[in-house]
Design an enzyme around this catalytic site. Structure first.
Site, short mmCIF file in Angstrom:
data_model
loop_
_atom_site.label_atom_id
_atom_site.label_comp_id
_atom_site.label_asym_id
_atom_site.label_seq_id
_atom_site.Cartn_x
_atom_site.Cartn_y
_atom_site.Cartn_z
N ALA A 58 38.64 30.58 33.53
CA ALA A 58 38.53 30.83 34.97
C ALA A 58 39.85 30.61 35.70
CB ALA A 58 37.45 29.92 35.56
N ARG A 64 43.58 42.76 39.73
CA ARG A 64 42.97 44.07 40.02
C ARG A 64 42.06 44.04 41.25
NH1 ARG A 64 41.10 44.68 33.84
NH2 ARG A 64 41.46 42.44 33.96
N GLN A 123 45.22 25.02 33.81
CA GLN A 123 46.18 25.92 33.16
C GLN A 123 47.14 26.37 34.27
OE1 GLN A 123 44.74 29.79 32.04
NE2 GLN A 123 46.36 30.15 30.56
N ASP A 152 34.43 35.55 34.74
CA ASP A 152 34.23 36.73 35.58
C ASP A 152 33.08 37.61 35.10
OD1 ASP A 152 35.37 37.81 33.32
OD2 ASP A 152 36.87 39.01 34.38
N ASN A 221 34.48 44.11 22.83
CA ASN A 221 34.49 42.65 22.82
C ASN A 221 34.05 42.20 24.20
OD1 ASN A 221 35.19 39.89 22.59
ND2 ASN A 221 37.25 40.33 23.36
N ALA A 432 11.13 31.12 81.11
CA ALA A 432 12.23 32.07 80.86
C ALA A 432 13.52 31.59 81.51
CB ALA A 432 11.85 33.43 81.43
N TYR A 439 26.78 20.01 77.18
CA TYR A 439 28.20 19.79 76.89
C TYR A 439 28.97 19.66 78.19
CZ TYR A 439 32.71 20.76 74.56
OH TYR A 439 33.99 20.68 74.06
N SER A 457 10.61 28.58 85.08
CA SER A 457 11.68 29.52 84.71
C SER A 457 12.98 29.18 85.42
CB SER A 457 11.26 30.94 85.08
OG SER A 457 10.17 31.30 84.28
C1 UD1 Z 1 39.15 40.21 28.19
C2 UD1 Z 1 39.41 40.43 26.71
C3 UD1 Z 1 38.84 41.79 26.31
C4 UD1 Z 1 37.38 41.85 26.65
C5 UD1 Z 1 37.12 41.50 28.12
C6 UD1 Z 1 35.65 41.34 28.36
C7 UD1 Z 1 41.50 39.26 26.26
C8 UD1 Z 1 42.95 39.41 25.99
N1 UD1 Z 1 40.82 40.40 26.45
O1 UD1 Z 1 39.86 41.19 28.90
O2 UD1 Z 1 38.99 42.00 24.92
O3 UD1 Z 1 36.87 43.13 26.36
O4 UD1 Z 1 37.75 40.24 28.45
O5 UD1 Z 1 35.37 41.10 29.71
O6 UD1 Z 1 41.01 38.15 26.27
N2 UD1 Z 1 41.99 33.85 32.21
C9 UD1 Z 1 42.45 32.56 32.16
N3 UD1 Z 1 43.77 32.34 31.91
C10 UD1 Z 1 44.65 33.33 31.69
C11 UD1 Z 1 44.17 34.66 31.71
C12 UD1 Z 1 42.83 34.89 31.98
O7 UD1 Z 1 41.69 31.62 32.35
O8 UD1 Z 1 45.82 33.03 31.46
C13 UD1 Z 1 40.56 34.08 32.52
C14 UD1 Z 1 40.32 35.01 33.69
O9 UD1 Z 1 40.26 34.27 34.89
C15 UD1 Z 1 39.00 35.66 33.34
C16 UD1 Z 1 38.95 35.61 31.82
O10 UD1 Z 1 39.96 34.72 31.41
O11 UD1 Z 1 37.91 34.94 33.88
C17 UD1 Z 1 39.21 36.98 31.19
O12 UD1 Z 1 40.48 37.44 31.64
P1 UD1 Z 1 40.68 38.92 32.11
O13 UD1 Z 1 42.08 39.09 32.59
O14 UD1 Z 1 39.60 39.32 33.03
O15 UD1 Z 1 40.52 39.67 30.73
P2 UD1 Z 1 40.09 41.18 30.49
O16 UD1 Z 1 41.24 42.07 30.76
O17 UD1 Z 1 38.84 41.45 31.19
CA CA Z 2 37.59 40.39 32.71
#
Ligand code: UD1
Ligand code: CA
Length: 511
Positions: A58, A64, A123, A152, A221, A432, A439, A457
């Site tokens: 997260a 995007r 992170q 997400d 995936n 009414a 205040y 009223s």
């Molecule tokens: C990722 C997968 C993809 C999969 C998809 C499914 C990778 C490289 N790719 O892509 O194969 O099909 O999810 O939804 O993992 N996040 C962190 N730290 C970071 C980067 C991201 O915590 O440094 C978190 C984001 O906040 C998010 C989640 O990881 O909640 C996934 O990251 P996101 O950038 O959405 O990956 P996708 O491009 O969707």
């Molecule tokens: Ca994603």
């Protein structure tokens, strides 16, 4: 030796290990009962089974979405994406074993979901999903397995998580990933199986790096995994960031572990809806619509009438009892609870409020953090602001605003009135155009109106002031002093009548 994770009870226990059946998306397990039993078992002498953590990714910004708000705090079904994922996670393991990996706007995220009791891992720089897990190394080191969820993807259910975990344990895999078959797989990583009939996976290839042939693969995936912690932590440093984003992809662990002769498998869900991620505003709105439609169908199955569900906005945590009717274009938000046999008429917007059995909310009413007791009637066009407490059978009518106002049983304020910081007893009639002047520009003061009083009223009540039991206030009075019970107070200029005045006045100029 084969380890097994015994799912203790609740709906998650219905998950069949290794089953190909997808989990239903129905109600989540009763968390408290499940956890109580889990805690009991953890303290019992024969407690066994692997230690399982959940890590929720997260930390990302969500580029995007083109937003200042971190992606995981964008809302679907009326609450942040991350709050949905945490709810699913804490239905499978206790909140103390859940680690949310946060980074972008970390304080904001922590504040928004902090009450859930989960742990947070920072992170600080987001170098990819693989890097996120590297950062969580210390937090995870005492566990046997870690379930990785994507912050997400809010529609994941506890049943699916449990099935994935059991498949992982059955398969004795180092890494198990959840996959799904999508008609439109663009944007997702694709699963490269060792062969079409094998559960074993050779690699995951991200969209940006995929060849034309790989882009045709519809098995994606889903971004949910289970790892055996020792194997993950031993080999995670082997991840490289030689890809179009210069990031460490967690998905590359499939290939890394395969190269180390460890077993990597995929378990395909038959419920792909659960795995959809909210990466763009369009995906966010699509998931929100799905979630709300499902909520309406769940409520209808429980006996609630919703005439035009597509027009209603009902948040995930809203509860409504049977035989209540929801008219078109109603919004029920937050933690709102509506009792049995109510009617919520069109264009009402109700947030974080409790509506008692048989209450009627007429069109265009707005209620926030308020309580409406059994059989009360609100609206049309009433505005109940926080702290309004409307008693049994009471009426609040057209263009009446209340704030921190308590009305007793059967009291009425039907037209054009402001009641703020008011304690109003039972059987009171507020005429009414009555205004409580609460205040003075610096402080707020209370108006008390005791049982059965009658407020004529156009009365202004300058607080602090008290109107005693059964007292009467003459219309158009400005009440600045307490009115004893059973008395009449009239506080208005005496009428002056000048007979023949019109005939005797001098003619206006020009006539
Ligand atoms: C990722 C997968 C993809 C999969 C998809 C499914 C990778 C490289 N790719 O892509 O194969 O099909 O999810 O939804 O993992 N996040 C962190 N730290 C970071 C980067 C991201 O915590 O440094 C978190 C984001 O906040 C998010 C989640 O990881 O909640 C996934 O990251 P996101 O950038 O959405 O990956 P996708 O491009 O969707
Ligand atoms: Ca994603």
């Amino acid at each position: 030796m084969k380890k097994s994770f015994r799912l203790r009870s609740g709906q998650a226990a219905k998950a069949h290990s290794g089953s190909r059946e997808s989990g239903s998306t129905k109600t989540r397990p009763a968390k408290s009962a499940w956890l109580q039993e889990q805690e009991k078992e953890e303290h019992s002498p024969d407690a066994r089974g692997p230690r399982v953590a959940v890590a929720i990714l997260a930390a990302g910004k969500g580029t995007r979405l083109k937003s200042q708000l971190p992606k995981v705090l964008h809302e679907v079904g009326g609450k942040p994406l991350l709050a949905h994922v945490i709810a699913a996670a804490t239905s499978v393991v206790p909140s103390g074993d859940v680690f949310a990996i946060i980074g972008y706007e970390a304080d904001h995220v922590r504040q928004a979901v902090g009450t859930t009791g989960v742990n947070f891992v920072l992170q600080a720089q987001q170098h990819g999903t693989g890097h996120a897990m590297m950062v969580a190394r210390d937090a995870l080191s005492t566990y046997d397995h870690v379930i990785v969820l994507s912050g997400d993807a809010p529609q994941i259910t506890p049943q699916t998580i449990a099935q994935l975990l059991n498949f992982h344990l059955d398969q004795q895999a180092a890494m198990t990933l959840l996959s799904a078959e999508l008609d439109h797989p663009t944007g997702y990583g694709r699963v490269l199986r060792k062969n079409s009939r094998s559960a074993e996976v050779a690699a995951i290839v991200e969209e940006k790096s995929a060849s034309a042939a790989q882009k045709k693969i519809r098995e994606i995936n889903a971004g949910f995994y289970v790892f055996s912690v020792p194997e993950l932590l031993t080999h995670i440093e082997k991840l490289a960031n030689e890809n179009p984003h210069g990031e460490y992809y967690l998905t590359d662990m499939a290939e890394v572990l395969c190269n180390q002769k460890h077993r990597v498998v995929a378990w395909k869900t038959e419920n792909p809806i659960e795995v959809l991620g909210a990466n763009t505003r369009a995906e966010l709105s699509f998931i929100d619509a799905q979630m709300r439609a499902r909520k309406c169908y769940e409520l209808m199955a429980e006996g609630v009438t919703i005439y035009y569900p597509a027009s209603c906005v009902i948040d995930s945590d809203v509860q409504i009892a049977a035989d209540t009717v929801i008219e078109p274009f109603v919004q029920l938000l937050g933690k709102t609870r509506v009792g049995f046999g109510c009617r919520i008429r069109s264009y009402s917007v109700i947030r974080d409020s409790q509506i008692g059995n048989g209450a009627l909310i007429n069109p265009g009413s707005i209620l926030n953090e308020s309580r409406v007791a059994t059989g009360a009637i609100i609206g049309p066009y009433s505005h109940l602001r926080p702290g309004s407490d409307i008693g049994e059978g009471a009426h609040i009518g057209n263009f009446v605003e209340t704030k921190k106002a308590r009305l007793g049983k059967g009291s009425k304020a039907n037209h054009l009135t402001y009641l703020g910081d008011a304690e109003i007893g039972a059987g009171v009639n507020v005429g009414a155009g009555t205004i409580t002047c609460n205040y003075d520009g610096a402080h707020k003061y209370t108006t008390v109106i005791e049982d059965r009083a009658f407020i004529g009223s156009d009365t202004t009540l300058v607080a602090p002031v008290r109107v005693g039991k059964s007292a009467y206030i003459g219309a158009a009075s400005c009440i600045t002093e307490d009115v004893p019970e059973e008395s009449l107070a009239i506080a208005r200029a005496k009428q002056v009548v000048k007979e023949g005045w019109v005939k005797n006045r001098s003619a206006p100029k020009g006539k």
